[in-house]
Design a protein around this motif. Structure first.
Motif, short mmCIF file in Angstrom:
data_model
loop_
_atom_site.label_atom_id
_atom_site.label_comp_id
_atom_site.label_asym_id
_atom_site.label_seq_id
_atom_site.Cartn_x
_atom_site.Cartn_y
_atom_site.Cartn_z
N ARG A 47 2.68 18.26 2.51
CA ARG A 47 1.64 17.34 2.95
C ARG A 47 0.81 16.88 1.75
N LEU A 103 4.63 13.45 9.21
CA LEU A 103 3.20 13.34 9.49
C LEU A 103 2.78 11.90 9.30
N ALA A 124 -4.33 21.77 11.46
CA ALA A 124 -4.10 21.20 10.14
C ALA A 124 -4.29 22.24 9.05
N MET A 177 -1.61 16.64 14.76
CA MET A 177 -2.16 17.64 13.85
C MET A 177 -3.67 17.47 13.88
N GLY A 185 -3.13 11.24 4.86
CA GLY A 185 -3.68 12.58 5.00
C GLY A 185 -4.80 12.91 4.04
N GLY A 238 1.67 12.55 4.38
CA GLY A 238 1.58 11.46 5.26
C GLY A 238 2.32 10.20 4.87
N ASP A 294 -1.41 12.62 12.22
CA ASP A 294 -2.21 13.49 11.36
C ASP A 294 -3.40 12.70 10.82
#
Lengths: 374, 374, 374, 374
Positions: free
Chosen positions: C162, C214, C54, C284, C218, C195, C263
């Motif tokens: 991300r 993802l 990550a 991840m 996150g 995410g 993730d």
């Protein structure tokens, strides 16, 4: 009628609920607590409160049976306990309360191996009756045939037959089992019998002519019974099931109303409220009353399963002493944990949800809301 | 309409959900937190944030009512608390915060037995009004008839009637109960009333003409209410049910929108978000604001049920002081535990899920995902 | 398509499942672990293992990005972290690992306020590319327009966007939001974006042309996000939902396969197995790799949300160091807690359930069996 | 046939139940414990109790195999354990019990790397047979072809093939896998094989001609297997599923009854009761017997997975010593925790629920009632 869950290809089972899994919810009406009645009657006997002291030596002695009667409830004396084995059990009760944990079980096994004396059965019953309160005593199914004539002759008002599980149909190859139906039919005294924890078991007990059925797997904390025997009958569902049997039997019998008495799992006023909400007519209290400063257990609590010779399924436990028997029933409560002022809490709960008597309160709305103790 | 679970043969009940059982989930759209509005209006009164300080002495004093108003919210003064019983309660608040646990309840029972002085009611309301913020005060249903004229004459903008459970249909044999419908109709001031925790109870309260309904079993931590009374109305379901009543009443009344205010169970910004997500228009905060360094409780929190004479259902609890009232509402937050920057967290949550105002946000998607605190 | 639960009259929601709620079960076939392949490819890039480091300063530095590449996986460098703000961040990483808890957040806020230097972005990417491994760097949606040309010019193989929640449709009144569809279309480099935690959000991201999505909310531990924002997207359900979007988009697009990358919530080999079982193509890893003795966090782990100025939703946490990065991926494991030999465990799990490659393993049978950590 | 839950758009799964999730409930009939039989037969071998000692060095040595046989059960010797690697393993067992935790795994890896000696296999089997009890030994599928002829020649009565997961269809590219069907067909000795944890896997094992199937994911505590491999087969559902396979195979084969043996998760008498209630014909006990003062583990317990070279999925654990093997099976029990008097508890449970033999008891009613250990 009930929703079954598939546990695997070969097996189904119902989800069963404990008191901790449910809660009562208020509805649209509210009342003054003063307008609420907690009266309860079984057969010819009337009580101000739906509270029965459990036949356990840590809860009911002749003295506390009288106190409970005077406070509006009922105390059931264990006729196989210390009071019918010894002339003066007070020193022994004091000794039990002073035993170190590691020797408690063996010393209690010793104390309870003393034979039961019929003349003490008579004397204890006479003592309670002399105080003018309703007299109730209990035997196990195993000892009923041996002792019931002494008990009846001594003059009990209510006869309690209480075992771990009592069924209307006990099978035994070694002895002629107690024929409950014939026994109850022949007896002049109303009989309360149990524990039963399912609809079918309770319905069969009702058909024996019992005046009341104890709901529960009487004796032993749920945790130890579950660890040792794998058996557990969560009380909220058990009470509702037996209340269902009461309704069906009322119809089947053309009007005989058999009282449903929750016996187990009622440790706080919240539990008491829920037991009645699930359909119980009254509750039998053990630990909740053993917490009284004037209870015979002197700060300890135990049941007959604690001194079983080969398979103990409980033990003597220390309980906090939270007030007198009167304070436990009627307050004032010093703490907000449901251990004192049980009846005040019941009244408040009934008032808040708008019900004025116990029979109506059985219809109160409940929700499933598992409670996290943390 | 609702899915019922069979608890046993004689009883059914719904599964009810607490805020801890649910969570909000993001959807396909996101927004800038700057584009989000947290405005809320009830009757003619407009607020920047949907936050109401609960009428509890540890939360709202005249001073914090003014602060809350200046910060964009509303503070409701408990007109039966210390501020209307004593000329100068500050030393008493300091004393309460210094009491050892074992005497706290009895000393508080003493302090709250001092009679309420109508002239102090007037003085406190005047003090808040003089600061130019919206003025709100609360009474219990029991004291409303005795004191409401003083309250209205002093000039409150919003009148709050708040009790454990308030129903539109209270039954009493000892006194003429408050006729809420007539009372609200006759009053010039908008009324917020509660707690109610079911669809039916709330619908009946809405029909009395109330401008807002408090959702919850007001007063006492859920844990103690459950242990003592057996009552529990998990808040996520309760808010959704009352929001359902709001919608149905809107139709039935031809357009009267009654505000739904979550009152209980909102201890963190996460809870606040969930209360609004379940359909609340605003939240009433107790412990969340008592954590302010400038709250009147001085690091302690208690409600009226903590000093009930015979059946206390709560107690004075120590709460961590996490920042000023302004920091609790608007940050910055020093810790990631949801106790500070409540409004910043609300904005972030609305932005992340793509909603721009509170009314829209009531439609946000939620999931059932019970949370393990470990 | 999904089963909804009625939470109350006004609201419905799905039950969502975390990795802890589920488990993989063996089926009728078994295999030798040697016959199992853990290969994974995205766009033109092939990996021996479905493991992505990550983009967090405690997990991926240029050095560990190279190590991960050489071990068969992929490391994504956070292009907004210390490595693009400072010429030499090693002393700062050491300082962070030595900070007392009470000052960690404020010192980290300070360190991360240093501006990002485009020339360092270029230098770091060059350093990784020089080692001959696949090069991947990440930006937040907020900084993408400002920095992407530098990143692409420096020559990344995979571009990662991300953020907490990234949607295909971000609404902003203050700035022109990133038009993901146009951005990805114009870019020569494959993009992984997220995410996303719902079917709809993921489907819209897939339509932007992303090579991978993802799955997760996150950044920030689930517990703190839930306490602060009220948001929680339990990962098992989220991965399955996004895998459902992958299948539907594959049909809708006439054959474009968008990779699903879990993730969040993958802390042990057991979690990794379950993420793939629920339909992920790769995972991840954050904390799972931060436990390496040669991870840049030196026994600590943190994400960007830990040093957010006004609303921190996480914090620097100490993590046990369980072995080298190689031991964490390939063993040997000294303890049976799922923190080491992640790939050995994955192989064993695939072999035991009879699957030979990751795509097949997505069909493995799972059961709901909430796990009690005690 | 089974109810599936939608976990997300791409995935469904069944809810699976552990022994802790269920409980047995009494029905309308009760019996005397004396009228209950716990007999069990497999092939030509008859046992007084449905208890099998697991092939683990901490549980079964030649001496305890003989004791178990004399007490009415069966002990299975691990033919790949210390007893077939060393002439005299007693000092090594004592050493294992004395090792500090930090070196236990590595020293055990060393001890178990000693080669297996066929002459010791023969000697151990002879020793047990000489005592006149039923002789059973176990091999893993990996070593079966290498050693089975020695085992059969030495004269075992029951041959056990036990691995983590054993399937009828093992796929291997490196070696010719064991053809179970042909192997069992050719063998003169009845074979018990497992672990299997699903209906399909068990059905296929039954079709190989096995006399019994071990249910479970043999080896390693559920917690560590779940953390490392993500695999968990909750035992109540697994036993019911395999019992379902037994019933279907009985029909399919025109009357061949394959015994279902619960192997894992049976730590107390309560668990033993539940395993039989879910449909098991017998239980294989590990930790429950390792608690004997005369067990070879000397107060410790471990399985083969504890000394796996690269992926240990368990460890040597200290277990409380609660009594002799005889006391653990037949009492008396000193504590009410289900660790002693397993057979007494089983008899009591069968009697209380009204069943007189094990086959009938498989029909006992169970409820889902998740148990909170607090």
């Amino acid at each position: 009628m009930t929703t079954e869950i598939e546990l695997g290809r070969g097996k189904r089972g119902r989800r069963a609920y404990a008191f901790d899994d449910i809660a009562v919810v208020p509805s649209r009406r509210t009342r003054n607590p003063e307008d609420v009645t907690t009266d309860w009657s079984i057969d010819a006997f009337h009580f101000d409160i739906p509270v029965i002291g459990a036949p356990m030596d840590s809860v009911v002695s002749p003295r506390t049976a009288i106190m409970l009667g005077q406070l509006g409830g009922l105390g059931v004396l264990d006729l196989e306990g210390l009071w019918t084995r010894y002339e003066d059990p007070e020193p022994l009760l004091a000794e039990i309360a002073s035993l170190p944990d590691e020797v408690a079980t063996s010393r209690m096994q010793q104390l309870y191996s003393e034979p039961i004396k019929p003349e003490l059965v008579t004397a204890r019953i006479n003592e309670i009756r002399a105080a003018g309160v309703t007299v109730a005593g209990s035997l196990t199914p195993q000892r009923t045939q041996e002792l019931y004539q002494t008990v009846v002759a001594a003059g009990v008002d209510l006869f309690v037959i209480r075992g771990t599980t009592v069924s209307a149909e006990h099978v035994s190859s070694v002895a002629e089992p107690l024929n409950l139906k014939k026994f109850i039919y022949d007896l002049d005294v109303p009989v309360i019998v149990g524990g039963a924890s399912t609809y079918t078991a309770a319905l069969h007990l009702m058909r024996t002519g019992a005046a009341g059925v104890l709901v529960g797997f009487g004796g032993g904390a749920a945790s130890t019974t579950r660890a040792t025997l794998g058996i557990h009958a969560p009380m909220a569902s058990a009470v509702a099931d037996v209340a269902g049997a009461r309704r069906d039997y009322l119809d089947e019998s053309g009007g005989r109303y058999v009282h449903v008495i929750a016996d187990g799992g009622v440790g706080t006023s919240g539990d008491l409220v829920k037991a009645l909400a699930m359909g119980a007519d009254a509750v039998m209290l053990g630990v909740a009353l053993a917490r009284a400063t004037d209870a015979p257990g002197n700060g300890f609590h135990w049941g007959p399963e604690a001194h079983h010779a080969k398979l103990p399924r409980g033990r003597r436990v220390r309980v906090p002493q939270v007030g007198t028997l009167e304070e436990i029933l009627y307050g004032p409560a010093a703490q907000a944990d449901g251990t004192a002022n049980l009846i005040g809490a019941l009244r408040k709960s009934m008032a808040t949800t708008g019900y004025s008597d116990l029979k109506e309160f059985q219809r109160v709305e409940v929700v499933v809301a598992p409670y996290d103790h943390r």
